[in-house]
Motif scaffolding. Structure first.
Motif, PDB file in Angstrom:
ATOM      1  N   LEU A 199       0.805  -1.212   0.000  1.00 21.50           N
ATOM      2  CA  LEU A 199       0.000   0.000   0.000  1.00 21.50           C
ATOM      3  C   LEU A 199       0.843   1.268   0.000  1.00 21.50           C
ATOM      4  CD1 LEU A 199      -2.619  -1.063   2.728  1.00 21.50           C
ATOM      5  CD2 LEU A 199      -2.730  -1.415   0.252  1.00 21.50           C
ATOM      6  N   ASN A 200       2.165   1.113  -0.001  1.00 22.01           N
ATOM      7  CA  ASN A 200       3.056   2.255   0.128  1.00 22.01           C
ATOM      8  C   ASN A 200       4.310   1.995  -0.705  1.00 22.01           C
ATOM      9  OD1 ASN A 200       4.600   4.450   0.955  1.00 22.01           O
ATOM     10  ND2 ASN A 200       5.105   3.543   2.945  1.00 22.01           N
ATOM     11  N   ARG A 201       4.268   2.360  -1.987  1.00 23.72           N
ATOM     12  CA  ARG A 201       5.327   1.985  -2.933  1.00 23.72           C
ATOM     13  C   ARG A 201       6.022   3.194  -3.558  1.00 23.72           C
ATOM     14  NH1 ARG A 201       2.644  -2.568  -6.720  1.00 23.72           N
ATOM     15  NH2 ARG A 201       4.845  -2.823  -7.340  1.00 23.72           N
ATOM     16  N   ASN A 322      -0.239  -8.561  -8.494  1.00 18.99           N
ATOM     17  CA  ASN A 322       0.116  -7.213  -8.945  1.00 18.99           C
ATOM     18  C   ASN A 322      -1.020  -6.532  -9.701  1.00 18.99           C
ATOM     19  OD1 ASN A 322       2.653  -7.411  -7.803  1.00 18.99           O
ATOM     20  ND2 ASN A 322       3.640  -8.117  -9.688  1.00 18.99           N
ATOM     21  N   LEU A 325      -3.426  -5.449  -7.148  1.00 18.31           N
ATOM     22  CA  LEU A 325      -2.813  -4.374  -6.386  1.00 18.31           C
ATOM     23  C   LEU A 325      -2.862  -3.067  -7.169  1.00 18.31           C
ATOM     24  CD1 LEU A 325      -1.377  -3.716  -3.779  1.00 18.31           C
ATOM     25  CD2 LEU A 325       0.774  -4.449  -4.810  1.00 18.31           C
ATOM     26  N   ALA A 326      -2.679  -3.155  -8.476  1.00 22.78           N
ATOM     27  CA  ALA A 326      -2.751  -1.965  -9.324  1.00 22.78           C
ATOM     28  C   ALA A 326      -4.150  -1.345  -9.265  1.00 22.78           C
ATOM     29  CB  ALA A 326      -2.385  -2.318 -10.762  1.00 22.78           C
ATOM     30  N   SER A 329      -4.549   0.374  -5.918  1.00 21.99           N
ATOM     31  CA  SER A 329      -3.674   1.546  -5.841  1.00 21.99           C
ATOM     32  C   SER A 329      -4.281   2.725  -6.568  1.00 21.99           C
ATOM     33  CB  SER A 329      -2.299   1.216  -6.453  1.00 21.99           C
ATOM     34  OG  SER A 329      -1.660   0.191  -5.712  1.00 21.99           O
ATOM     35  N   GLN A 330      -4.926   2.456  -7.701  1.00 23.97           N
ATOM     36  CA  GLN A 330      -5.585   3.518  -8.454  1.00 23.97           C
ATOM     37  C   GLN A 330      -6.726   4.143  -7.634  1.00 23.97           C
ATOM     38  OE1 GLN A 330      -6.837   1.746 -12.137  1.00 23.97           O
ATOM     39  NE2 GLN A 330      -4.737   1.421 -12.881  1.00 23.97           N
ATOM     40  N   LEU A 332      -6.954   4.090  -4.308  1.00 27.74           N
ATOM     41  CA  LEU A 332      -6.437   4.718  -3.099  1.00 27.74           C
ATOM     42  C   LEU A 332      -5.746   6.041  -3.402  1.00 27.74           C
ATOM     43  CD1 LEU A 332      -4.959   1.656  -1.165  1.00 27.74           C
ATOM     44  CD2 LEU A 332      -6.931   3.045  -0.497  1.00 27.74           C
ATOM     45  N   ALA A 333      -5.316   6.222  -4.670  1.00 26.13           N
ATOM     46  CA  ALA A 333      -4.560   7.432  -5.039  1.00 26.13           C
ATOM     47  C   ALA A 333      -5.405   8.696  -4.901  1.00 26.13           C
ATOM     48  CB  ALA A 333      -4.059   7.284  -6.466  1.00 26.13           C
TER      49      ALA A 333
END
Length: 333
Positions: A199-201, A322, A325-326, A329-330, A332-333
């Motif tokens: 969650l933090n990359r 992945n 996760l992508a 991530s989109q 959460l952004a």
């Protein structure tokens, strides 16, 4: 267990390294001494040879517990990673950069300062050696950047400690790219310990490429986001009122995280693994990530962490993780 060379040093650390923040008790709702010692023993007995701590963890308690736990063990087979630069007592007379106010066992505020002067580093190193019951530290790291002390002064102090044989290698924590570049002008860096998880990359953009190009190992902390990515906090787990994670977890979208974990749960199940083991193993496979810290408050958790290295994730499974996760991530952004 797998072992990896730290930077260009002669140190070989266990890829899963024991993170000793929580056993300090402070900010984590307390601790049980025997459980903590049992966790360290279980880690060592199951291939985890490296232990990461700091004076600030429990105001010295974490280091003291480690010193007690490793007493009588073969010190040459254990790598101790500790830090300096967070000062909570009055010995610095208010010098440094105020960081935040912690709390003591009675709930009284304890001002914490970032302070990395040469004099303070030498002092803290001696105190850590005493608490740990050892005559050398394998990796000494500055805990947080101190804006009031020139980076060159801090690095020169660590170089002096290397020359004196009190530490084997010098590392950073929480340094950004510019700060790393400045530090590298004075000393050969072994590592930079930074926050990194599914969650933090953010470090992947600049810090990872620089570290790979300059043979600086990245030590990832909070790979499980302090327990959030274990999934158990979506299943009626409760935190004590003085546990800092009550606020920490609030930065993430619980519904999205839970949905993501439900998606990848079948991958863990196919490996007869827990979610936390799958997440730890995924983290060890990311470019530039040399060492992954995993905390444990009892022997059971320590053994589970050590076994994470045995998980074999196929390319297909890695792509599946992945891809999902992508998506999260989109959102959460």
């Amino acid at each position: 267990m797998e072992y990896r060379k730290l930077g260009t040093t002669d140190l070989n650390l266990s890829v899963i390294t024991y993170g000793a923040f929580a056993i300090g008790g402070s900010m984590w709702g307390g601790n049980e001494k025997q459980d903590s010692i049992d966790a360290i023993h279980a880690s060592l007995d199951h291939g985890i040879t490296s232990i990461d701590t700091a004076p600030f963890y429990g105001f010295g308690l974490s280091e003291e517990l480690i010193g007690e736990a490793i007493k009588g063990r073969d010190r040459s087979k254990i790598q101790i990673l500790t830090k300096f630069g967070l000062v909570w007592d009055k010995s610095n007379n208010g010098k440094g950069e105020h960081f935040f106010d912690a709390s003591d066992e009675q709930g009284n505020p304890v001002p914490v300062f970032k302070f990395a002067s040469k004099e303070n580093i030498i002092k803290e190193a001696e105190e850590s050696l005493k608490r740990l019951g050892t005559d050398y530290i394998d990796l000494l790291q500055i805990h947080w950047p101190d804006a009031t002390t020139p980076i060159s002064e801090t690095m020169e102090a660590m170089e002096l400690l290397i020359q004196q044989g009190k530490i084997k290698a010098a590392g950073l924590c929480n340094y950004d790219l510019s700060q790393m570049q400045t530090a590298a002008e004075t000393i050969k860096l072994a590592s930079n310990q930074v926050s990194y998880s599914m969650l933090n990359r953010g470090i992947e953009n600049e810090l990872v490429p620089f570290s790979i190009a300059n043979d600086i190992s990245i030590i990832a902390y909070s790979p499980l986001e302090r327990g959030l990515l274990t999934g158990k906090y979506f299943k009626n787990a409760r935190l004590k009122s003085d546990d800092h994670r009550n606020g920490y977890f609030g930065q993430f979208n619980p519904e999205l995280v839970e949905a993501f974990l439900n998606k990848i749960q079948p991958v863990a199940d196919s490996q007869n693994a827990t979610l936390s083991q799958l997440v730890l193993r995924w983290t060890t496979l990311q470019p530039g990530i040399a060492i992954v810290l995993a905390g444990a408050r009892n022997a059971k958790q320590a053994i589970e962490n050590a076994a994470a290295i045995n998980i074999s994730i196929s390319d297909e499974e890695l792509n599946f993780i992945n891809e999902n996760l992508a998506l999260i991530s989109q959102q959460l952004a």
